[in-house]
Scaffold this motif. Structure first.
Motif, PDB file in Angstrom:
ATOM      1  N   UNK A 231       4.214  -4.662   2.464  1.00  0.00           N
ATOM      2  CA  UNK A 231       5.228  -3.611   2.353  1.00  0.00           C
ATOM      3  C   UNK A 231       4.571  -2.246   2.132  1.00  0.00           C
ATOM      4  N   UNK A 232       3.514  -2.214   1.335  1.00  0.00           N
ATOM      5  CA  UNK A 232       2.780  -0.977   1.086  1.00  0.00           C
ATOM      6  C   UNK A 232       2.181  -0.448   2.399  1.00  0.00           C
ATOM      7  N   UNK A 233       1.643  -1.342   3.215  1.00  0.00           N
ATOM      8  CA  UNK A 233       1.094  -0.940   4.517  1.00  0.00           C
ATOM      9  C   UNK A 233       2.197  -0.324   5.378  1.00  0.00           C
ATOM     10  N   UNK A 234       3.355  -0.935   5.405  1.00  0.00           N
ATOM     11  CA  UNK A 234       4.484  -0.370   6.174  1.00  0.00           C
ATOM     12  C   UNK A 234       4.880   1.004   5.625  1.00  0.00           C
ATOM     13  N   UNK A 235       4.889   1.141   4.311  1.00  0.00           N
ATOM     14  CA  UNK A 235       5.245   2.422   3.691  1.00  0.00           C
ATOM     15  C   UNK A 235       4.221   3.497   4.032  1.00  0.00           C
ATOM     16  N   UNK A 236       2.946   3.122   4.051  1.00  0.00           N
ATOM     17  CA  UNK A 236       1.905   4.086   4.428  1.00  0.00           C
ATOM     18  C   UNK A 236       2.105   4.568   5.851  1.00  0.00           C
ATOM     19  N   UNK A 237       2.442   3.640   6.739  1.00  0.00           N
ATOM     20  CA  UNK A 237       2.672   4.032   8.137  1.00  0.00           C
ATOM     21  C   UNK A 237       3.858   4.985   8.249  1.00  0.00           C
ATOM     22  N   UNK A 238       4.934   4.662   7.535  1.00  0.00           N
ATOM     23  CA  UNK A 238       6.126   5.535   7.574  1.00  0.00           C
ATOM     24  C   UNK A 238       5.799   6.930   7.035  1.00  0.00           C
ATOM     25  N   UNK A 239       4.835   7.004   6.109  1.00  0.00           N
ATOM     26  CA  UNK A 239       4.458   8.296   5.515  1.00  0.00           C
ATOM     27  C   UNK A 239       3.412   9.026   6.353  1.00  0.00           C
ATOM     28  N   UNK A 240       3.045   8.436   7.511  1.00  0.00           N
ATOM     29  CA  UNK A 240       2.074   9.086   8.381  1.00  0.00           C
ATOM     30  C   UNK A 240       0.627   8.843   7.978  1.00  0.00           C
TER      31      UNK A 240
END
Length: 83
Positions: free
Chosen positions: A10-19
């Protein structure tokens, strides 16, 4: 420990969403190609700790997630070492 891996995903997905795709990819590579559970957690911890030491500018919510994952990773490594 499976919850920890889910939270890392989930953290990896959040990092991607944050650019922050480069950091996300580095974490994903560590998890996919890390070897044993201990090696994966050690490398995840090292990578996230480096972002903290380098004062990487993460949004507050991501920095909080990172710190939580670091604590849980350290705790899990302690549990693995005691077996």
């Amino acid at each position: 420990m499976s919850d920890l891996y889910g939270d890392i995903e989930e953290f990896v997905r959040s990092l991607r969403r944050a650019g922050l795709g480069q950091l996300a990819q580095s974490l994903e590579d560590v998890v996919l190609y890390g070897g044993t559970s201990g090696e994966i957690l050690t490398n995840v911890g090292r990578l996230l700790d480096r972002t903290r030491r380098e004062r990487s500018r993460l949004p507050e919510d991501l920095a909080s997630q990172r710190d939580d994952i670091l604590k849980r990773t350290a705790r899990a490594l302690g549990d693995v070492g005691q077996r």
